[in-house]
Every structure is written in structure tokens, then in C-alpha cells.
Design a protein around this motif. Sequence first.
Motif, PDB file in Angstrom:
ATOM      1  N   GLY A   1      53.814  18.590 -10.518  1.00  8.41           N
ATOM      2  CA  GLY A   1      53.459  20.002 -10.536  1.00  8.41           C
ATOM      3  C   GLY A   1      52.155  20.245 -11.283  1.00  8.41           C
ATOM      4  N   PHE A   2      51.974  19.557 -12.401  1.00  4.37           N
ATOM      5  CA  PHE A   2      50.734  19.698 -13.156  1.00  4.37           C
ATOM      6  C   PHE A   2      49.546  19.157 -12.359  1.00  4.37           C
ATOM      7  CE2 PHE A   2      53.476  20.747 -16.561  1.00  4.37           C
ATOM      8  CZ  PHE A   2      52.710  21.304 -17.578  1.00  4.37           C
ATOM      9  N   LEU A   3      49.741  18.016 -11.702  1.00  5.66           N
ATOM     10  CA  LEU A   3      48.659  17.450 -10.899  1.00  5.66           C
ATOM     11  C   LEU A   3      48.291  18.377  -9.743  1.00  5.66           C
ATOM     12  CD1 LEU A   3      49.761  13.701 -10.744  1.00  5.66           C
ATOM     13  CD2 LEU A   3      47.876  14.677 -12.059  1.00  5.66           C
ATOM     14  N   ARG A   4      49.302  18.947  -9.112  1.00  4.49           N
ATOM     15  CA  ARG A   4      49.049  19.846  -7.985  1.00  4.49           C
ATOM     16  C   ARG A   4      48.276  21.079  -8.443  1.00  4.49           C
ATOM     17  NH1 ARG A   4      54.398  21.477  -5.218  1.00  4.49           N
ATOM     18  NH2 ARG A   4      54.663  22.380  -7.287  1.00  4.49           N
ATOM     19  N   ALA A   5      48.632  21.628  -9.605  1.00  2.00           N
ATOM     20  CA  ALA A   5      47.935  22.807 -10.118  1.00  2.00           C
ATOM     21  C   ALA A   5      46.483  22.486 -10.455  1.00  2.00           C
ATOM     22  CB  ALA A   5      48.653  23.339 -11.352  1.00  2.00           C
ATOM     23  N   ALA A   6      46.235  21.265 -10.929  1.00  6.45           N
ATOM     24  CA  ALA A   6      44.866  20.890 -11.271  1.00  6.45           C
ATOM     25  C   ALA A   6      44.005  20.694 -10.035  1.00  6.45           C
ATOM     26  CB  ALA A   6      44.873  19.611 -12.107  1.00  6.45           C
ATOM     27  N   LEU A   7      44.641  20.406  -8.887  1.00  7.95           N
ATOM     28  CA  LEU A   7      43.879  20.101  -7.676  1.00  7.95           C
ATOM     29  C   LEU A   7      43.768  21.276  -6.715  1.00  7.95           C
ATOM     30  CD1 LEU A   7      45.327  16.538  -6.921  1.00  7.95           C
ATOM     31  CD2 LEU A   7      43.115  17.075  -7.943  1.00  7.95           C
ATOM     32  N   ARG A   8      44.827  22.081  -6.581  1.00  4.43           N
ATOM     33  CA  ARG A   8      44.872  23.097  -5.525  1.00  4.43           C
ATOM     34  C   ARG A   8      44.753  24.507  -6.089  1.00  4.43           C
ATOM     35  NH1 ARG A   8      50.090  21.570  -2.065  1.00  4.43           N
ATOM     36  NH2 ARG A   8      49.644  23.681  -1.306  1.00  4.43           N
ATOM     37  N   LYS A   9      44.202  25.426  -5.246  1.00  2.00           N
ATOM     38  CA  LYS A   9      43.987  26.804  -5.688  1.00  2.00           C
ATOM     39  C   LYS A   9      45.003  27.785  -5.113  1.00  2.00           C
ATOM     40  CE  LYS A   9      40.554  27.959  -2.082  1.00  2.00           C
ATOM     41  NZ  LYS A   9      41.255  29.086  -1.491  1.00  2.00           N
ATOM     42  N   ASP A  10      46.040  27.271  -4.448  1.00  2.00           N
ATOM     43  CA  ASP A  10      47.060  28.169  -3.902  1.00  2.00           C
ATOM     44  C   ASP A  10      47.671  29.012  -5.019  1.00  2.00           C
ATOM     45  OD1 ASP A  10      46.819  25.526  -2.593  1.00  2.00           O
ATOM     46  OD2 ASP A  10      47.947  26.514  -0.999  1.00  2.00           O
ATOM     47  N   ALA A  11      47.869  30.268  -4.767  1.00  2.00           N
ATOM     48  CA  ALA A  11      48.415  31.173  -5.780  1.00  2.00           C
ATOM     49  C   ALA A  11      49.823  30.751  -6.185  1.00  2.00           C
ATOM     50  CB  ALA A  11      48.427  32.604  -5.247  1.00  2.00           C
ATOM     51  N   GLY A  12      50.135  30.936  -7.459  1.00  7.43           N
ATOM     52  CA  GLY A  12      51.485  30.700  -7.938  1.00  7.43           C
ATOM     53  C   GLY A  12      51.815  29.263  -8.264  1.00  7.43           C
ATOM     54  N   LEU A  13      50.830  28.387  -8.389  1.00  6.20           N
ATOM     55  CA  LEU A  13      51.113  26.984  -8.683  1.00  6.20           C
ATOM     56  C   LEU A  13      50.892  26.628 -10.148  1.00  6.20           C
ATOM     57  CD1 LEU A  13      49.601  25.090  -5.597  1.00  6.20           C
ATOM     58  CD2 LEU A  13      51.966  25.811  -6.004  1.00  6.20           C
ATOM     59  N   THR A  14      50.463  27.577 -10.974  1.00 10.66           N
ATOM     60  CA  THR A  14      50.199  27.271 -12.381  1.00 10.66           C
ATOM     61  C   THR A  14      51.514  27.053 -13.122  1.00 10.66           C
ATOM     62  OG1 THR A  14      48.204  28.623 -12.351  1.00 10.66           O
ATOM     63  CG2 THR A  14      49.120  28.074 -14.505  1.00 10.66           C
TER      64      THR A  14
END
Length: 319
Positions: free
Chosen positions: A201-214
Motif C-alpha cells: 500500500g505504501f509503495l502504491r501510494a508513492a507511485l500512483r496518483k489515484d485519489a484515496g490511496l494515501t
Amino acid sequence: MKEIVERGATGVILHLFLPDGSSVSGAGRTGVLPGTSGLVIALIRPGDPGPAAYSAAAGTIESIATLGSWVAPTEGRCRWREIDAGLLPGWYELQLPNAWFDATGDRRGVAGMVWGPAGVVPTPFQIQLCDPVRGVGSPTRLDAAISSRAEAAAYTPARAQRLDLLDTPVSSRGDATAANQATLLNRLGPFSGGALNSVFGFLRAALRKDAGLTPGDVQGSFDNATDSLEALAQPGPAVGLSEGERLAIANALLDQVDGVEAGETPRETLRLLRAVCVGKSTGFPHGPVAFRDRADSKNRVVATVDGEGNRQSVATDGT
């Protein structure tokens, strides 16, 4: 100095360098003879009860008649000679009795020190004894039965169990229980779906800008929608200027002081060029010649000319 000599070798000739204690450049000490006052050559081998010494005081250091030619020293003595004080200052030849290199026992080396005479820096040397077949260090247990190379008591049940584990599957070597594996997988998290606070989840948030992933566990003001690598890679919004801003920039350029020549702005120069190129003119062919502004209200350029029409003087008004 360190030499490697075969165990049991005979007629061994050694060369030693004695530094001069009074030299700041590292020069060698010359003139040390077998009878030089204070000269001591001390040696010891592993397992010896103590060192043996040859000394000038005891008269146990004999001279070498011919350099490079080994002659057995008298019992209880060694031989010594300076090599060449001119060509090799500080270098000496030492000949020891063959007994120092005896092949018996487990002795693996000879250590020694030359010291004593005034101005001589105590000089250590070491002779490594090697077996001509087995090599440096003369290991003596390679030919022994494997069972005799270590005590059986060293192989405790605990050590034996660790050795046995080498042949077992990796998963069985520790507490890799199903529960532990499930905990680990849950902490890593899936590549898609929930688990924002997992590793993935942390890696995905660092890579993608989709809303709601922080992830909620992230500290500070990080927002993946604007701070992720994907968001930062997006081009920024186009920057536009208002009509007033564009006009202000144009006027600033046209009214740049000394923008073309000293005392002339680009706007004034353009007015003068327009007058000469397309404005009304008077005074041809004899002059003075005048070029008018667009409104025909003033002379922009007035020039006096000679009989050939060449300008002799020019007055301008670009205001």
C-alpha cells in the motif's frame, strides 16, 4: 624481514638490513663486525623454552670468509659479515647452524632479532619453515584419518542437529508456521484492493496518483494525488498572460532606454525609419531634405546634402 625456508634445509644464507638510528632518511648502519661491542643475535622457535643468543661479548659470532659460501659455524656459534658498505650500506649476511631448520617436531618458524651496537635500530626477522611437499606452514594432519582431525566430543548433538538441517526443506528449519506466514502476507498486502497501510500500500501510494490511496499511517502532509511519482511527472498547467500584461511587456521593450543607440529607444528608431521609408519628404535634390511623420505634423529627419546628394549632417526627432 621475512624469509621462507624449507624445513630441514641446510646451508641457509640470510641477508639482513640494519637501519641506522641516527639517520632521518632511513639509511643503513655500516661497520657492524662480528666483534662490534654490544652485537647480539637472538633467536627462538615455537616450542623452545627460551631464546638462544649469539653475541660479540661471548665470542659466539664468527666471521664469514667468503660471502655467499656457507661454512658450518663452530658448535654453539653463528657467522656474520657486512656485505658491501659502499654498494649496500646496512646489509649483512648471516649464516646459522643447520639445527635451526631441523625437520623434526612441529616447529613452523624461526624468529630473531639483531640489536645492541651503538646506532643500530633493533632489527627483527622471521623465517617461515615450509614442507617441500605440503607447502608453507607444514600442515602435519592432512594425511591423518579424518576422525582424528578433531575430537569427537566437539560434535555435540546440538551441532549434529544443525548439520542435519542442511538436507531438510528451508520451511522446516524455523518456526515458519501457517499463522506466521499469514501474518507476513497480510502485512505485505495485495497489489490491488485494500490494505492501504501495508507495505505494498505504501509503495502504491508513492507511485500512483489515484485519489484515496494515501495510507493513514503516513505522517505529514503527503497526498499521493499530488505528491506521488506519477503526479509529479504530469506537466503543469499552461501559463497565460492578460492583454494588459502583454501590452506592458511590449511597451517595456519599445521604450528601453538606449535600446538601439545611445539616446534612442526602439520606438523612436522605428519612427525615424518609418519617416525615411514611407513618410512625405521635401527639399530634393539640393536640400536640406526633410522626412515627415505620419500625421505630417513635424519633420522626423532633416539632412543637409552636398551636390551629389550625400548627407552631410542629420537632425532627428523620434518623439
